[in-house]
Scaffold this motif. Structure first.
Motif, PDB file in Angstrom:
ATOM      1  N   LEU A  93       0.839  -1.203   0.000  1.00 40.19           N
ATOM      2  CA  LEU A  93       0.000   0.000   0.000  1.00 40.19           C
ATOM      3  C   LEU A  93       0.870   1.248   0.000  1.00 40.19           C
ATOM      4  O   LEU A  93       0.539   2.246  -0.671  1.00 40.19           O
ATOM      5  CB  LEU A  93      -0.924  -0.021   1.224  1.00 40.19           C
ATOM      6  N   GLN A  94       1.970   1.196   0.735  1.00 45.41           N
ATOM      7  CA  GLN A  94       2.926   2.310   0.738  1.00 45.41           C
ATOM      8  C   GLN A  94       3.481   2.547  -0.669  1.00 45.41           C
ATOM      9  O   GLN A  94       3.550   3.686  -1.148  1.00 45.41           O
ATOM     10  CB  GLN A  94       4.071   1.988   1.705  1.00 45.41           C
ATOM     11  N   GLN A 141       3.644   5.719  -5.686  1.00 48.12           N
ATOM     12  CA  GLN A 141       3.573   5.750  -7.146  1.00 48.12           C
ATOM     13  C   GLN A 141       2.449   6.677  -7.613  1.00 48.12           C
ATOM     14  O   GLN A 141       2.611   7.441  -8.575  1.00 48.12           O
ATOM     15  CB  GLN A 141       3.350   4.340  -7.681  1.00 48.12           C
ATOM     16  N   GLU A 142       1.318   6.622  -6.915  1.00 50.51           N
ATOM     17  CA  GLU A 142       0.194   7.483  -7.290  1.00 50.51           C
ATOM     18  C   GLU A 142       0.535   8.948  -7.070  1.00 50.51           C
ATOM     19  O   GLU A 142       0.158   9.812  -7.874  1.00 50.51           O
ATOM     20  CB  GLU A 142      -1.037   7.086  -6.464  1.00 50.51           C
ATOM     21  N   ILE A 143       1.251   9.248  -5.987  1.00 48.42           N
ATOM     22  CA  ILE A 143       1.669  10.629  -5.747  1.00 48.42           C
ATOM     23  C   ILE A 143       2.578  11.107  -6.870  1.00 48.42           C
ATOM     24  O   ILE A 143       2.425  12.224  -7.388  1.00 48.42           O
ATOM     25  CB  ILE A 143       2.383  10.740  -4.382  1.00 48.42           C
ATOM     26  N   VAL A 195       1.867  14.196  -9.418  1.00 48.03           N
ATOM     27  CA  VAL A 195       2.808  15.314  -9.543  1.00 48.03           C
ATOM     28  C   VAL A 195       3.169  15.540 -11.010  1.00 48.03           C
ATOM     29  O   VAL A 195       3.257  16.691 -11.471  1.00 48.03           O
ATOM     30  CB  VAL A 195       4.063  15.049  -8.694  1.00 48.03           C
ATOM     31  N   ALA A 196       3.340  14.456 -11.767  1.00 47.49           N
ATOM     32  CA  ALA A 196       3.622  14.587 -13.200  1.00 47.49           C
ATOM     33  C   ALA A 196       2.449  15.253 -13.915  1.00 47.49           C
ATOM     34  O   ALA A 196       2.643  16.105 -14.803  1.00 47.49           O
ATOM     35  CB  ALA A 196       3.900  13.217 -13.807  1.00 47.49           C
ATOM     36  N   GLY A 199      -7.205  18.651  -2.842  1.00 51.01           N
ATOM     37  CA  GLY A 199      -6.553  17.998  -3.973  1.00 51.01           C
ATOM     38  C   GLY A 199      -6.143  16.582  -3.609  1.00 51.01           C
ATOM     39  O   GLY A 199      -5.850  16.275  -2.444  1.00 51.01           O
ATOM     40  N   SER A 200      -6.120  15.713  -4.617  1.00 53.73           N
ATOM     41  CA  SER A 200      -5.804  14.310  -4.358  1.00 53.73           C
ATOM     42  C   SER A 200      -4.398  14.131  -3.798  1.00 53.73           C
ATOM     43  O   SER A 200      -4.165  13.249  -2.963  1.00 53.73           O
ATOM     44  CB  SER A 200      -5.965  13.493  -5.638  1.00 53.73           C
TER      45      SER A 200
END
Length: 649
Positions: free
Chosen positions: A154-155, A160-162, A166-167, A276-277
């Motif tokens: 999960l970490q 990866q989602e962060i 950001v991209a 924001g996500s």
């Protein structure tokens, strides 16, 4: 005739523009970010004659964008809040799923393990009962290890989602800067570039899905975009770059964001980022997931440490002192120094009392330098600060020791529970290695007249069968005027106890009688009932031939040991899932509320800027008739002109 023809031609042109604008609205009814447009008409100044002013028709002034700046801003902000709450809620739901209840949960595994010692206590030489316990040890270690691996997964997915978000933020910022440039160039026309303005507003709305922004309009038509309170993401036609970076302690489990503009990098405070996500994911990763990992680590460390310690107080089936049940966890090096530290000091961690653990990381800040090891310890889970004036010092069952020379301002991050479950495994593989026999035994003298009964007897230190055998002791009770006291007497000849055992101690039924001489095994004896004057209990080291289930009983009794904030050991997992469940429930509620607010504000915005097909259809009919009437005027003007020419001819 030319005046009438000019009026009709102007009317046709104006009505055609209105029809074209209406058609454009209909065509873009489903286009994201499109604002309904309206053709604005204006009467042409009339011509003065002796008979008054004669109208000269109509002219198209501009194409107006139906737009409310306040509603657009509020809708974007509400959307950012909703996106942040939803992202955090979704991740908390995944975290909650790692810790199920019922028979599949960690609590059931720990309870089944402790309960399995009941059968071993009843039949200490039964290999089948011992094998069941061995299997339960493996199962408990496996479940704790699997939960830790799920947290790691999960970490990883959150990180990866962060990075992906950001991209996306950087791409949107670049696009906004590009549109800003196009809008600035179009300002010279004197007319608003409606489509470009819509495009920029939509980009800003998309950006707010990832990070909450504030906007400031410039005189050249561009808009500055700011995040993290006051950090410029877009200024005019240039965009800064957002990147993922580590925190001050290079903690791999936590993420920070840095904004780079013109070679200068600024680390953003996640508490100022609003919605924001990305904000929601950062809050989950740096707070919620950290708490989940600490709760699991605390449970693991408490269970394995207490059971390992109790196992070492018994004898196995071969009469040997017990070893570890679980692989021991070394927390001494779970310390990170801040990258800004200037001293040579270092810290190490140890365990002083497993019953006082708090599921938290800690930050140690030094205020003194050199020989002055003063500072503060901040418990990061709730912000409570404890001062210390020297090292080693203890806090929440942990011992903090230091070496080297720290300077004032040096900081250290302590993560005592971060690695507890990651590599956990069972430490023995044969049923005979289970140390379920107590190394000591108690027997009542045949002359006793009271109602004394043994509730429990436990060894206090690691058992020994040869090198440092336990002395034999007798506990003699004295009853004088209704008051019962007891004396502990070393009956070994010659005695090896360097101390004189206590005498004249008050006896209270249920309160353990504990004695641990230095360097020798000790005991803790709990009794029920009343003693008569002269009653005696004899305690001695248990012979190998008298293997019993005394230590198995002590292991089973760990179930009721106050461990987690005063709760029993077996209630630790219930507290874990309760804490995570409350967080998840609260996040879900916040997500539902913020989503409802965002939806209402978006409805209000689209009521102003959105396209209503029924309204546009009625406009088509209205201005089609106006266009046809204008064409009729041209036809009449042409007919009149033809008649005039023919008459003149």
């Amino acid at each position: 005739m030319s005046g009438l023809l000019s009026v009709a031609t102007g009317a046709m042109t104006a009505n055609q523009a209105i029809l074209q604008t209406t058609g454009n609205n209909i065509a873009n009814v489903n286009t994201p970010g499109y604002s309904r447009q309206t053709a604005v008409l204006q009467t042409v100044q009339g011509q003065f004659t002796g008979g008054g002013y004669i109208g000269k028709g109509v002219a198209l002034t501009t194409i107006q964008r139906n737009y409310d700046a306040f509603l657009t801003t509020q809708s974007a902000l509400a959307s950012a809040t909703s996106a942040g709450d939803t992202a955090r809620s979704d991740k908390l739901t995944q975290l909650e799923g790692i810790f199920p209840g019922g028979t599949d949960g960690l609590g059931a595994a720990v309870s089944n393990l402790l309960n399995s010692f009941s059968d071993v206590a009843s039949a200490p030489t039964d290999l089948t009962a011992r094998t069941v316990t061995l299997t339960q040890v493996d199962e408990t270690a496996s479940r704790l290890r699997a939960a830790s691996q799920s947290l790691d997964d999960l970490q990883s997915s959150t990180s990866q989602e962060i990075s992906q978000n950001v991209a996306a933020i950087n791409t949107l910022a670049t696009n906004i800067a590009s549109v800003n440039d196009q809008i600035a160039r179009a300002q010279g026309s004197g007319q608003p570039p409606n489509d470009l303005l819509d495009q920029r507003d939509q980009l800003v709305r998309d950006l707010n899905q990832y990070v909450q922004t504030s906007s400031i309009a410039a005189s050249d038509g561009t808009v500055g975009i700011f995040i993290g309170g006051s950090q410029a993401l877009v200024l005019g036609t240039t965009a800064a770059k957002l990147s993922v970076t580590s925190d001050d302690f290079n903690d791999p489990s936590k993420t920070k964001l840095a904004l780079t503009r013109s070679g200068q990098s600024v680390t953003l405070d996640e508490n100022t980022m609003g919605g924001g996500s990305v904000s929601g994911l950062l809050r989950f990763q740096n707070t919620d997931l950290t708490e989940g990992r600490n709760l699991l680590g605390r449970l693991t460390l408490a269970v394995t440490t207490s059971m390992n310690a109790q196992q070492k107080l018994g004898l196995d089936l071969n009469g040997n002192v017990g070893g570890n049940l679980f692989s021991p966890t070394d927390i001494s090096n779970n310390v990170s120094g801040a990258v800004t530290n200037t001293g040579s000091g270092s810290l190490t961690l140890g365990i002083s009392d497993i019953t006082k653990f708090a599921a938290s990381d800690y930050e140690v800040d030094f205020t003194g330098s050199g020989a002055s090891t003063t500072g503060t310890i901040k418990r990061l889970s709730d912000g409570v600060i404890t001062n210390f004036s020297s090292l080693p010092t203890t806090i929440d069952g942990l011992t903090i020791s230091g070496s080297g020379s720290a300077n004032g301002g040096d900081r250290f991050l302590l993560k005592p529970f971060s690695t507890a479950a990651g590599n956990l495994s069972s430490q023995f593989s044969t049923p005979s290695a289970l140390a379920v026999s107590s190394p000591i035994s108690v027997a009542a003298a045949t002359s006793n007249n009271g109602s004394l009964a043994v509730a429990s007897l436990k060894a206090q230190t690691v058992a020994s069968t040869s090198a440092a055998p336990m002395d034999s002791y007798s506990i003699k009770f004295n009853v004088v005027a209704g008051v019962t006291t007891y004396d502990i007497v070393d009956t070994t000849v010659p005695p090896t106890d360097p101390n004189t055992p206590p005498t004249g101690q008050p006896y209270v039924a249920g309160t353990p009688i504990t004695y641990t001489p230095p360097g020798l095994p000790g005991f803790s004896l709990s009794l029920t009932g009343a003693a008569s004057d002269g009653d005696t209990l004899n305690i001695q080291q248990n012979a190998y031939a008298n293997l019993n289930g005394g230590n198995a009983t002590a292991m089973m009794n760990l179930r009721d040991t106050p461990m987690f904030d005063g709760s029993a050991l077996t209630d630790g997992y219930a507290g874990l899932i309760a804490q995570i469940g409350v967080r998840s429930q609260s996040a879900t509620y916040s997500a539902n509320v913020s989503s409802s607010i965002a939806a209402n504000l978006e409805t209000q915005r689209t009521a102003v800027s959105g396209v209503n097909l029924d309204e546009e259809a009625s406009k088509l009919i209205q201005y089609q008739q106006a266009y046809q009437a204008s064409a009729k005027v041209i036809q009449i003007a042409q007919s009149l002109f033809t008649t005039l020419i023919q008459t003149m001819g």
